[in-house]
Design an enzyme around this catalytic site. Structure first.
Site, PDB file in Angstrom:
ATOM      1  N   HIS A   1       4.729   0.155  -0.155  1.00  0.00           N
ATOM      2  CA  HIS A   1       5.524  -0.659   0.766  1.00  0.00           C
ATOM      3  C   HIS A   1       4.677  -1.792   1.334  1.00  0.00           C
ATOM      4  CE1 HIS A   1       3.749   2.755   2.959  1.00  0.00           C
ATOM      5  NE2 HIS A   1       3.693   1.981   4.021  1.00  0.00           N
TER       6      HIS A   1
ATOM      7  N   ASP B   1       0.761   5.131   1.947  1.00  0.00           N
ATOM      8  CA  ASP B   1       0.058   5.784   3.054  1.00  0.00           C
ATOM      9  C   ASP B   1      -0.639   7.015   2.479  1.00  0.00           C
ATOM     10  OD1 ASP B   1       1.139   3.844   4.670  1.00  0.00           O
ATOM     11  OD2 ASP B   1       2.735   5.105   5.473  1.00  0.00           O
TER      12      ASP B   1
ATOM     13  N   HIS C   1       0.848  -1.199   0.000  1.00  0.00           N
ATOM     14  CA  HIS C   1       0.000   0.000   0.000  1.00  0.00           C
ATOM     15  C   HIS C   1       0.878   1.241   0.000  1.00  0.00           C
ATOM     16  CE1 HIS C   1       1.144  -0.506   4.226  1.00  0.00           C
ATOM     17  NE2 HIS C   1       0.954   0.802   4.354  1.00  0.00           N
TER      18      HIS C   1
ATOM     19  N   ARG D   1       7.971  -8.815  15.640  1.00  0.00           N
ATOM     20  CA  ARG D   1       8.333  -7.464  15.183  1.00  0.00           C
ATOM     21  C   ARG D   1       7.246  -6.463  15.564  1.00  0.00           C
ATOM     22  NH1 ARG D   1       7.575  -4.609  10.158  1.00  0.00           N
ATOM     23  NH2 ARG D   1       9.140  -2.985  10.067  1.00  0.00           N
TER      24      ARG D   1
HETATM   25  C1  LIG Z   1      -5.485   8.128   9.376  1.00  0.00           C
HETATM   26  C2  LIG Z   1      -5.433   6.943   8.827  1.00  0.00           C
HETATM   27  C3  LIG Z   1      -4.426   6.500   7.836  1.00  0.00           C
HETATM   28  C4  LIG Z   1      -4.690   5.025   7.697  1.00  0.00           C
HETATM   29  C5  LIG Z   1      -6.174   4.979   7.844  1.00  0.00           C
HETATM   30  C6  LIG Z   1      -6.365   5.831   9.095  1.00  0.00           C
HETATM   31  O1  LIG Z   1      -7.684   6.210   9.213  1.00  0.00           O
HETATM   32  C7  LIG Z   1      -5.903   5.065  10.334  1.00  0.00           C
HETATM   33  C8  LIG Z   1      -4.979   3.897   9.978  1.00  0.00           C
HETATM   34  C9  LIG Z   1      -4.014   4.219   8.840  1.00  0.00           C
HETATM   35  C10 LIG Z   1      -3.516   2.958   8.156  1.00  0.00           C
HETATM   36  C11 LIG Z   1      -2.316   2.289   8.856  1.00  0.00           C
HETATM   37  C12 LIG Z   1      -1.943   1.025   8.084  1.00  0.00           C
HETATM   38  C13 LIG Z   1      -1.889   1.231   6.563  1.00  0.00           C
HETATM   39  C14 LIG Z   1      -3.121   2.041   6.073  1.00  0.00           C
HETATM   40  C15 LIG Z   1      -3.140   2.117   4.558  1.00  0.00           C
HETATM   41  C16 LIG Z   1      -4.381   1.458   6.666  1.00  0.00           C
HETATM   42  O2  LIG Z   1      -5.136   0.662   6.166  1.00  0.00           O
HETATM   43  O3  LIG Z   1      -4.590   2.008   7.907  1.00  0.00           O
HETATM   44  C17 LIG Z   1      -3.114   3.385   6.779  1.00  0.00           C
HETATM   45  C18 LIG Z   1      -4.229   4.360   6.390  1.00  0.00           C
HETATM   46  C19 LIG Z   1      -3.808   5.348   5.307  1.00  0.00           C
HETATM   47  O4  LIG Z   1      -2.652   5.791   5.259  1.00  0.00           O
HETATM   48  O5  LIG Z   1      -4.694   5.668   4.520  1.00  0.00           O
HETATM   49  O1  LIG Z   2       5.481  -2.367   9.850  1.00  0.00           O
HETATM   50  C1  LIG Z   2       5.928  -1.769   8.882  1.00  0.00           C
HETATM   51  O2  LIG Z   2       7.114  -1.721   8.620  1.00  0.00           O
HETATM   52  C2  LIG Z   2       4.977  -1.073   7.939  1.00  0.00           C
HETATM   53  C3  LIG Z   2       3.790  -0.474   8.629  1.00  0.00           C
HETATM   54  C4  LIG Z   2       2.983   0.368   7.691  1.00  0.00           C
HETATM   55  O3  LIG Z   2       3.186   0.366   6.511  1.00  0.00           O
HETATM   56  C5  LIG Z   2       1.931   1.246   8.231  1.00  0.00           C
HETATM   57  O4  LIG Z   2       1.631   1.202   9.440  1.00  0.00           O
HETATM   58  O5  LIG Z   2       1.365   2.020   7.415  1.00  0.00           O
HETATM   59 FE   LIG Z   3       2.224   2.078   5.530  1.00  0.00          FE
END
Ligand SMILES: C=C1C[C@]23C[C@@]1(O)CC[C@H]2[C@@]12CCC[C@@](C)(C(=O)O1)[C@H]2[C@@H]3C(=O)O
Ligand SMILES: O=C(O)CCC(=O)C(=O)O
Ligand SMILES: [Fe+2]
Length: 348
Positions: free
Chosen positions: A280, A219, A217, A290
């Protein structure tokens, strides 16, 4: 095999990978994995040095990721945040489920939103702390939450400082000085930035070659500051995605004292595509548990993010339309990694 339904499957007690967590090999091995070499070496940048802005700019253009040293975050705080995350994850599943994320809420325990776009489950658990950490930890520890909350709040304050410094360096690297960025109103608005901590736990996996810790994905925010614990590898970035036939996963191993900085989708939009958000994923291993802690920052909900006008050269048009972060998250909730294409503007 534990008899829990996979919705409440305890990864820590597994002796094999159930089918619902077993990813097709074509997905796990979609691209080769390479150890960093001279071409793929992830830049390590001392962000306190006078040359930081140009190095940060180059890294954001070419990699979308870099290691930041010289960030000033006390090393005992880095240790504490990891220890508190570990303490939370080491609780029995039924206790963690007391803080399960409720529909429509960001904070809580459970699978991150990206999970719903993949047919298999990820070998990880996560807590999202989007507001007051007490909203989550108070449901789990009725009396013992104060140290957890203190550490998480202190860490968030430090992360905000680091993220502001990084954003300034990034904007400067594109030739925007303080006056210009303030005139654009952007850095002023960032005082009210919205941020979240994503605590990720990847328990040791009995068959790591079948499982995926965190699926690929980008961010969605402006940038993410990632702290990963010392011993365990897992994070990989995709390099060469846009040049056909050259894509490869490159490991981003933990580097003592360094934080990993990811460019997010909103920064790609803000920079009119000069910076690329980085795809990533996290893989798992058989031996180590981890932990990673991601700090994700974006603008306040009402702020529209579009390409900074100064970055659009005469005769050119912006590559993206403006969106607020909540609007963009709503598009991602529908389209996931096609979201950025959805806000692209046709070239004139
Ligand atoms: C603020 C946010 C970014 C995120 C979605 C969220 O609402 C809370 C979790 C965040 C996260 C963390 C893991 C990867 C990710 C793609 C996900 O599914 O939840 C990111 C979201 C994002 O960056 O869109
Ligand atoms: O654990 C990791 O190295 C990646 C975590 C991540 O991609 C995320 O929290 O958005
Ligand atoms: Fe991420």
């Amino acid at each position: 095999m534990p008899s829990l339904s996979h919705d409440a499957f305890d990864l820590h007690s597994a002796d094999q990978v159930p089918d619902s967590y077993s990813w097709p090999s074509s997905f796990l091995h979609d691209h080769p994995v390479s150890a960093p070499d001279a071409v793929d070496s992830i830049p390590v940048i001392d962000i306190s040095s006078p040359s930081a802005a140009s190095l940060v700019g180059a890294a954001c253009r070419s990699f979308g990721v870099f290691y930041a040293t010289g960030h000033g975050v006390p090393s005992d705080l880095l240790r504490d945040v990891e220890a508190q995350a570990r303490r939370l994850f080491s609780l029995p599943l039924h206790r963690k489920l007391l803080a399960a994320r409720l529909p429509g809420f960001l904070s809580g325990y459970g699978r991150p939103p990206l999970s719903s776009f993949f047919p298999k489950l990820m070998w990880s658990e996560g807590f999202t702390l989007a507001g007051d950490p007490l909203d989550v930890s108070g449901n789990i520890w009725s009396h013992d939450h104060s140290l957890f909350c203190e550490v998480m709040e202190k860490y968030k304050r430090w992360m905000k400082r680091v993220a502001e410094k990084l954003l300034n360096l990034m904007l400067h690297s594109m030739g925007l000085d303080d006056e210009m960025t303030d005139r654009a109103g952007f850095m002023k608005e960032m005082i009210l930035a919205v941020d979240a901590l994503q605590l990720n736990s990847y328990p040791p996996c009995p068959e790591p070659e079948k499982a995926m810790g965190m699926a690929p994905h980008t961010d969605s925010g402006l940038l993410t500051v990632l702290h990963q614990n010392g011993g365990a590898r897992g994070l990989q970035i995709l390099r060469g995605e846009n040049v056909s036939g050259t894509a490869r996963w490159v490991a981003v191993p933990p580097l003592a004292g360094a934080l990993v900085i990811h460019v997010g989708d909103l920064l790609q939009i803000l920079s009119n595509g000069r910076f690329r958000s980085v795809r990533h994923r996290a893989v798992v291993n058989a031996a180590e548990h981890r932990i990673s802690v991601a700090y994700i920052i974006g603008p306040p909900g009402h702020v529209k993010v579009g390409p900074i006008r100064r970055l659009i050269k005469a005769g050119q048009s912006p590559m993206y339309r403006s969106v607020t972060w909540p609007e963009y998250l709503a598009i991602r909730a529908r389209l996931f990694d096609k979201a950025i294409q959805c806000v692209e503007l046709p070239a004139k």
